[in-house]
Design an enzyme around this catalytic site. Sequence first.
Site, PDB file in Angstrom:
ATOM      1  CG  ASN A  22       6.951  -6.440  -8.885  1.00 29.88           C
ATOM      2  OD1 ASN A  22       7.311  -7.472  -8.232  1.00 29.88           O
ATOM      3  ND2 ASN A  22       7.067  -5.195  -8.504  1.00 29.88           N
ATOM      4  NE  ARG A 120      10.754  -4.658  -7.256  1.00 22.18           N
ATOM      5  CZ  ARG A 120       9.475  -3.932  -6.346  1.00 22.18           C
ATOM      6  NH1 ARG A 120       8.838  -4.236  -6.073  1.00 22.18           N
ATOM      7  NH2 ARG A 120      11.200  -3.204  -5.245  1.00 22.18           N
ATOM      8  CG  HIS A 208      12.149  -0.416  -1.811  1.00 21.15           C
ATOM      9  ND1 HIS A 208      12.304  -0.525   0.060  1.00 21.15           N
ATOM     10  CD2 HIS A 208      11.532  -1.892  -2.181  1.00 21.15           C
ATOM     11  CE1 HIS A 208      11.612  -1.586   0.457  1.00 21.15           C
ATOM     12  NE2 HIS A 208      11.073  -1.549  -0.427  1.00 21.15           N
ATOM     13  CG  LEU A 236       8.797   5.552   4.052  1.00 20.95           C
ATOM     14  CD1 LEU A 236       8.075   6.809   4.929  1.00 20.95           C
ATOM     15  CD2 LEU A 236       9.584   4.809   4.908  1.00 20.95           C
ATOM     16  N   GLY A 239       6.753  -3.360   2.084  1.00 18.49           N
ATOM     17  CA  GLY A 239       8.102  -3.015   2.592  1.00 18.49           C
ATOM     18  C   GLY A 239       9.011  -1.754   2.485  1.00 18.49           C
ATOM     19  NE  ARG A 268       9.167  -7.272   3.943  1.00 22.04           N
ATOM     20  CZ  ARG A 268       9.569  -6.335   2.983  1.00 22.04           C
ATOM     21  NH1 ARG A 268      11.019  -6.452   2.891  1.00 22.04           N
ATOM     22  NH2 ARG A 268       9.324  -6.461   1.585  1.00 22.04           N
ATOM     23  CG  ASP A 310      -3.884  -0.934   5.195  1.00 23.86           C
ATOM     24  OD1 ASP A 310      -3.798   0.270   5.208  1.00 23.86           O
ATOM     25  OD2 ASP A 310      -4.370  -1.189   4.200  1.00 23.86           O
ATOM     26  CG  MET A 311       0.290   3.873   7.749  1.00 22.71           C
ATOM     27  SD  MET A 311       0.544   4.109   9.387  1.00 22.71           S
ATOM     28  CE  MET A 311       2.562   4.075   9.593  1.00 22.71           C
ATOM     29  N   GLY A 355       3.238   3.514  -1.277  1.00 19.82           N
ATOM     30  CA  GLY A 355       2.598   4.077  -0.388  1.00 19.82           C
ATOM     31  C   GLY A 355       2.896   5.231   0.966  1.00 19.82           C
ATOM     32  N   GLY A 357       4.640   6.326   2.223  1.00 16.46           N
ATOM     33  CA  GLY A 357       5.386   7.989   2.244  1.00 16.46           C
ATOM     34  C   GLY A 357       4.481   9.713   1.431  1.00 16.46           C
ATOM     35  CG  HIS A 359      -0.770   8.128  -0.972  1.00 17.10           C
ATOM     36  ND1 HIS A 359      -1.574   8.655  -1.973  1.00 17.10           N
ATOM     37  CD2 HIS A 359      -0.667   6.726  -1.225  1.00 17.10           C
ATOM     38  CE1 HIS A 359      -1.829   8.174  -2.386  1.00 17.10           C
ATOM     39  NE2 HIS A 359      -0.996   6.692  -2.842  1.00 17.10           N
ATOM     40  CD  GLU A 406       9.418  -0.412  -6.485  1.00 12.31           C
ATOM     41  OE1 GLU A 406       8.309   0.320  -6.807  1.00 12.31           O
ATOM     42  OE2 GLU A 406      10.074  -0.635  -6.398  1.00 12.31           O
TER      43      GLU A 406
HETATM   44  P1  ADP Z   1       3.744  -2.134  -1.777  1.00  4.84           P
HETATM   45  O1  ADP Z   1       5.258  -2.427  -0.609  1.00  4.84           O
HETATM   46  O2  ADP Z   1       3.589  -3.634  -1.276  1.00  4.84           O
HETATM   47  O3  ADP Z   1       4.225  -1.531  -3.326  1.00  4.84           O
HETATM   48  P2  ADP Z   1       2.454   0.422  -1.268  1.00  4.84           P
HETATM   49  O4  ADP Z   1       3.666   0.915  -1.560  1.00  4.84           O
HETATM   50  O5  ADP Z   1       1.623   0.607  -1.783  1.00  4.84           O
HETATM   51  O6  ADP Z   1       3.508  -1.418  -0.872  1.00  4.84           O
HETATM   52  O7  ADP Z   1       2.349   0.896   0.035  1.00  4.84           O
HETATM   53  C1  ADP Z   1       1.237   0.682   1.010  1.00  4.84           C
HETATM   54  C2  ADP Z   1       0.956   1.051   2.436  1.00  4.84           C
HETATM   55  O8  ADP Z   1       0.725   2.308   1.158  1.00  4.84           O
HETATM   56  C3  ADP Z   1       0.100   0.549   3.600  1.00  4.84           C
HETATM   57  O9  ADP Z   1       0.862   0.624   4.977  1.00  4.84           O
HETATM   58  C4  ADP Z   1      -1.476   1.467   3.216  1.00  4.84           C
HETATM   59  O10 ADP Z   1      -1.770   1.316   4.090  1.00  4.84           O
HETATM   60  C5  ADP Z   1      -0.558   2.426   2.828  1.00  4.84           C
HETATM   61  N1  ADP Z   1      -0.828   3.372   2.526  1.00  4.84           N
HETATM   62  C6  ADP Z   1      -1.532   3.432   1.560  1.00  4.84           C
HETATM   63  N2  ADP Z   1      -2.453   4.839   0.752  1.00  4.84           N
HETATM   64  C7  ADP Z   1      -2.528   5.678   2.603  1.00  4.84           C
HETATM   65  C8  ADP Z   1      -3.347   6.606   2.895  1.00  4.84           C
HETATM   66  N3  ADP Z   1      -3.864   7.400   1.823  1.00  4.84           N
HETATM   67  N4  ADP Z   1      -2.963   7.201   4.475  1.00  4.84           N
HETATM   68  C9  ADP Z   1      -2.437   5.891   5.045  1.00  4.84           C
HETATM   69  N5  ADP Z   1      -1.017   5.294   4.313  1.00  4.84           N
HETATM   70  C10 ADP Z   1      -1.631   4.745   3.143  1.00  4.84           C
END
Ligand code: ADP
Length: 425
Positions: A22, A120, A208, A236, A239, A268, A310-311, A355, A357, A359, A406
């Site tokens: 990827n 990918r 996606h 979520l 992207g 974005r 970063d969430m 990520g 969704g 966590h 994926e």
């Molecule tokens: P990508 O689209 O790069 O594959 P990911 O699916 O890894 O991304 O998701 C990344 C996002 O998930 C980031 O915004 C990150 O902060 C969020 N994230 C990962 N772990 C947590 C957590 N424990 N709580 C809140 N957000 C999280």
Amino acid sequence: MSAAPATALPPGSSHEALLVLNAGSSSLKFSVYQVGAPEGPDAKRKLKLLVSGVLEELGHAARFHVKDSQGQMLDELAWPEPAPAPGPGPLGHSGAIDFLTQWLREHNGGGMRLIGVGHRVVHGGVRYANPVLLGPEVLGELQALSPLAPLHQPHNLLPIRLIEQRLPGLPQVACFDTAFHRSAPEVSQAFALPAKLSQKGLRRYGFHGLSYEYIARALPSFDAHAAAGKTVVMHLGNGASMCALQAGRSIASSMGFTAVDGLMMGTRCGNLDPGLVLYLMDELKMDARAIERLLYKESGLLGVSGISSDMRVLSESAEPRAQEAIDLFVYRITRELGSLAAALGGLDALVFTAGIGEHSAKIREAVCKQAAWLGVELDSVANESGGPLISRLGSRCAAWVIPTNEELMIASHTLDLLQQPQEFE
Ligand code: ADP
């Protein structure tokens, strides 16, 4: 560099393996799967993750790490900042492929035989509704789609050429982010633009797709009723997008012509009034590249908060602007959910993945509360502990947390194509 085991890949075997790649603009994620399993009736079709890792910052001081299937670090390496010209330049994609193929060779103690590579690829255009075995003709067609995804497609295609040069004859397969959405009704793929533009490929593609396809395949084992019915999946991550599944098929998605549409994302902007873009051009005198930077890199969670994309960082921040960004993120999901539920004509389940969704219990809770009108009753305790079922028993609409995969989807498609009789170009 850590002390790497001599054989990161299992010794004493003569297994066949698949490499999944990827490639992004500055990174190359990879996984290696063992093909077949020791027992079971469908042993040939089973895939077992051996290692996965990433080479990142390929244009600067590159870094590499690789973990085993349990997430245990096997090896890591950091390259120095590239010397100024005429010294050695950055690793780049070409150096990354050389390094990776060499690393796999050196750590293969047991005669693991690579039988194919799955990639990918973001865009398959109108034509590719399924993964495809790559040859010069297909590669040419995919190259011609680059203007539809200029920030991703060229990076996705480069490793295909590099592998063909280094390991000629090794079968390679392209798996598309758009393909899963080709089943959507024409009306959901159309823009209200003149027909001659639609015929030129200006339509809603959706992205996606590999993630949604994985969830669609996994859903029956969690919720047979929803899998046969109406589900909205929320991918979520950095992207972010949402997809309406009717009996496991995509019938609508929040992303459109490009992956900047729909939800607010890490950097974005998501859905935007097209008149706003004209205003940026006419009044603020921004050119296409400046607008591209604004919409893709400087907006979303980062732009609204001014703090981070970063969430995790935003969730822990006490700054009011961090909360404003989170509120807008949830609001946009809520609006898209209404739209996708309308497209489905009802809703049996919500699925959170990727990520955020998977966590963030806080975001899931906020979304589920806004979805109460659709019959979602959140089970707060189950949500805090990560599910998988996070709605109460008896909730009219179920809510699930299902981790996406994926890479496994790509490996599975690649194996399917390699095991089918094919006409090679
Ligand atoms: P990508 O689209 O790069 O594959 P990911 O699916 O890894 O991304 O998701 C990344 C996002 O998930 C980031 O915004 C990150 O902060 C969020 N994230 C990962 N772990 C947590 C957590 N424990 N709580 C809140 N957000 C999280």
